[in-house]
Design an enzyme around this catalytic site. Structure first.
Site, PDB file in Angstrom:
ATOM      1  N   GLU A   1      20.803  -5.872  47.500  1.00  0.00           N
ATOM      2  CA  GLU A   1      19.419  -5.881  47.030  1.00  0.00           C
ATOM      3  C   GLU A   1      18.626  -4.792  47.760  1.00  0.00           C
ATOM      4  OE1 GLU A   1      18.196  -9.958  45.304  1.00  0.00           O
ATOM      5  OE2 GLU A   1      17.809 -10.015  47.453  1.00  0.00           O
TER       6      GLU A   1
ATOM      7  N   GLU B   1      13.817 -10.769  52.806  1.00  0.00           N
ATOM      8  CA  GLU B   1      12.539 -11.423  53.179  1.00  0.00           C
ATOM      9  C   GLU B   1      12.725 -12.272  54.436  1.00  0.00           C
ATOM     10  OE1 GLU B   1      11.726 -13.126  49.317  1.00  0.00           O
ATOM     11  OE2 GLU B   1      11.487 -11.095  48.527  1.00  0.00           O
TER      12      GLU B   1
ATOM     13  N   ASN C   1      16.870 -16.918  42.274  1.00  0.00           N
ATOM     14  CA  ASN C   1      16.241 -17.210  43.567  1.00  0.00           C
ATOM     15  C   ASN C   1      14.755 -17.428  43.297  1.00  0.00           C
ATOM     16  OD1 ASN C   1      15.174 -17.282  46.113  1.00  0.00           O
ATOM     17  ND2 ASN C   1      15.708 -15.167  46.651  1.00  0.00           N
ATOM     18  N   TRP C   2      14.347 -18.678  43.333  1.00  0.00           N
ATOM     19  CA  TRP C   2      12.957 -19.004  42.975  1.00  0.00           C
ATOM     20  C   TRP C   2      11.983 -18.701  44.095  1.00  0.00           C
ATOM     21  CZ3 TRP C   2      13.496 -24.483  40.287  1.00  0.00           C
ATOM     22  CH2 TRP C   2      14.344 -24.354  39.177  1.00  0.00           C
ATOM     23  N   LYS C   3      12.516 -18.379  45.264  1.00  0.00           N
ATOM     24  CA  LYS C   3      11.647 -18.095  46.429  1.00  0.00           C
ATOM     25  C   LYS C   3      10.660 -19.255  46.616  1.00  0.00           C
ATOM     26  CE  LYS C   3      12.636 -13.252  45.779  1.00  0.00           C
ATOM     27  NZ  LYS C   3      12.258 -11.852  45.918  1.00  0.00           N
TER      28      LYS C   3
ATOM     29  N   HIS D   1      18.709 -12.812  53.252  1.00  0.00           N
ATOM     30  CA  HIS D   1      17.799 -12.164  52.295  1.00  0.00           C
ATOM     31  C   HIS D   1      16.840 -11.262  53.071  1.00  0.00           C
ATOM     32  CE1 HIS D   1      14.744 -11.518  49.259  1.00  0.00           C
ATOM     33  NE2 HIS D   1      15.629 -11.912  48.365  1.00  0.00           N
TER      34      HIS D   1
ATOM     35  N   SER E   1      14.394  -6.575  40.739  1.00  0.00           N
ATOM     36  CA  SER E   1      13.763  -6.340  39.438  1.00  0.00           C
ATOM     37  C   SER E   1      14.751  -6.375  38.267  1.00  0.00           C
ATOM     38  CB  SER E   1      12.963  -5.028  39.451  1.00  0.00           C
ATOM     39  OG  SER E   1      11.934  -5.092  40.434  1.00  0.00           O
TER      40      SER E   1
ATOM     41  N   GLY F   1      15.012 -12.666  41.065  1.00  0.00           N
ATOM     42  CA  GLY F   1      13.830 -13.335  41.610  1.00  0.00           C
ATOM     43  C   GLY F   1      12.862 -13.673  40.490  1.00  0.00           C
ATOM     44  N   GLY F   2      11.833 -12.840  40.317  1.00  0.00           N
ATOM     45  CA  GLY F   2      10.743 -13.103  39.381  1.00  0.00           C
ATOM     46  C   GLY F   2      11.175 -13.571  38.003  1.00  0.00           C
TER      47      GLY F   2
ATOM     48  N   GLY G   1      10.892  -7.162  43.602  1.00  0.00           N
ATOM     49  CA  GLY G   1       9.540  -7.547  43.211  1.00  0.00           C
ATOM     50  C   GLY G   1       8.624  -6.376  42.907  1.00  0.00           C
TER      51      GLY G   1
END
Ligand code: 13P
Length: 258
Positions: free
Chosen positions: A172, A102, A10-12, A100, A218, A239-240, A178
């Site tokens: 999640e 977010e 997930n590149w956000k 998600h 993470s 993610g990251g 993150g």
């Protein structure tokens, strides 16, 4: 029944379409045929990158599935800034993340919205990745299981067992996203098992044993093998670390470290 692992990036809100092309090409150089045979890989770039990434995947014959991060539930209409599921399907998108944390926390998406999106995604023959997860306060108050089961059942409300069976659920924990803090493999396993047992209670064994459950929060090359070794964790929503081709490839190659 063995479930095919699924690892998603997930590149956000990262990378323009040129950077996206580079990343996906670099990732394809890092992955071997055996990796892609052992794990289903999906990437979820921002909307503006989808067409470019799809073209590269297609023209270079890269067996990575294209995913989106979000969509609206309506077919079309006066929804400034939104994207319809049919538009994604036309771009060969096959997975759409929905619910998600977010989107829920920053953009106010409710369980009801998420449920409508899940139905709209399925209607266009794509697979929803339905996210759930608790805050630290909810975990400390002992409410994590109730929150997560509630999100899962609300997100899937009104679907047939056959439809539920095709969905992916991503657990999640919000406190792990993150932050560099990962749930321990045992904690992650416990909650993913709880998701599976919730599905078992509502839809029966066949569905519960078929649904793939990802852990997200993470995930890194160093912790992926222990997480992926858990019986109820079938994948990762990253993610990251998915923004770095080498790190993401090492996560996908977790089995080499087990
Ligand atoms: P991080 O891997 O950066 O913690 O993000 C997890 C996530 O939210 C994936 O959807």
């Amino acid at each position: 029944m063995a479930r095919m692992p699924i690892i998603s990036g997930n590149w956000k809100m990262h990378h323009n379409h040129l950077e996206a092309i580079q990343l996906v090409q670099k990732l394809s150089y890092e992955l071997k045929k055996e990796d892609i045979e052992a794990v289903e890989v999906t990437v979820h770039p921002p909307f503006t990158d989808l067409r470019s990434v799809q073209t590269v995947l297609d023209s270079d014959g890269i067996p990575i599935a294209l995913g989106a991060q979000h969509c609206h539930f309506e077919e079309k209409g006066a929804f400034t800034g939104e994207v319809a599921p049919s538009m994604l399907a036309k771009l060969m998108v096959t997975y759409v993340i929905t619910g998600h944390s977010e989107r829920r926390e920053i953009f106010g998406e409710t369980d009801e919205d998420v449920n409508k999106k899940v139905k709209a995604i399925l209607k266009h023959e794509m697979t929803p990745i339905l996210c759930c997860g608790e805050t630290l306060e909810e975990r400390e108050a002992g409410d994590a299981e109730t929150k997560v089961a509630g999100q899962v059942l609300a997100g899937l409300k009104g679907l047939s067992a056959d439809q539920v069976q095709t969905c992916v659920v991503a657990y999640e924990p919000i406190w792990a996203i993150g932050t560099g803090v990962t749930a321990t493999p045992q904690d992650a396993q416990e909650m993913c098992k709880h998701v599976r047992e919730t599905l078992r209670g509502k839809y029966g064994d066949t569905v519960a044993d078929a649904v793939r459950i990802q852990y997200g929060g993470s995930v890194k090359p160093g912790n992926a093998p222990d997480l992926m070794a858990q019986p109820d964790i079938d994948g990762a929503l990253v993610g990251g670390a998915s923004l770095d081709a080498v790190d993401f490839a090492r996560i996908i190659q977790y089995r080499l470290a087990i």
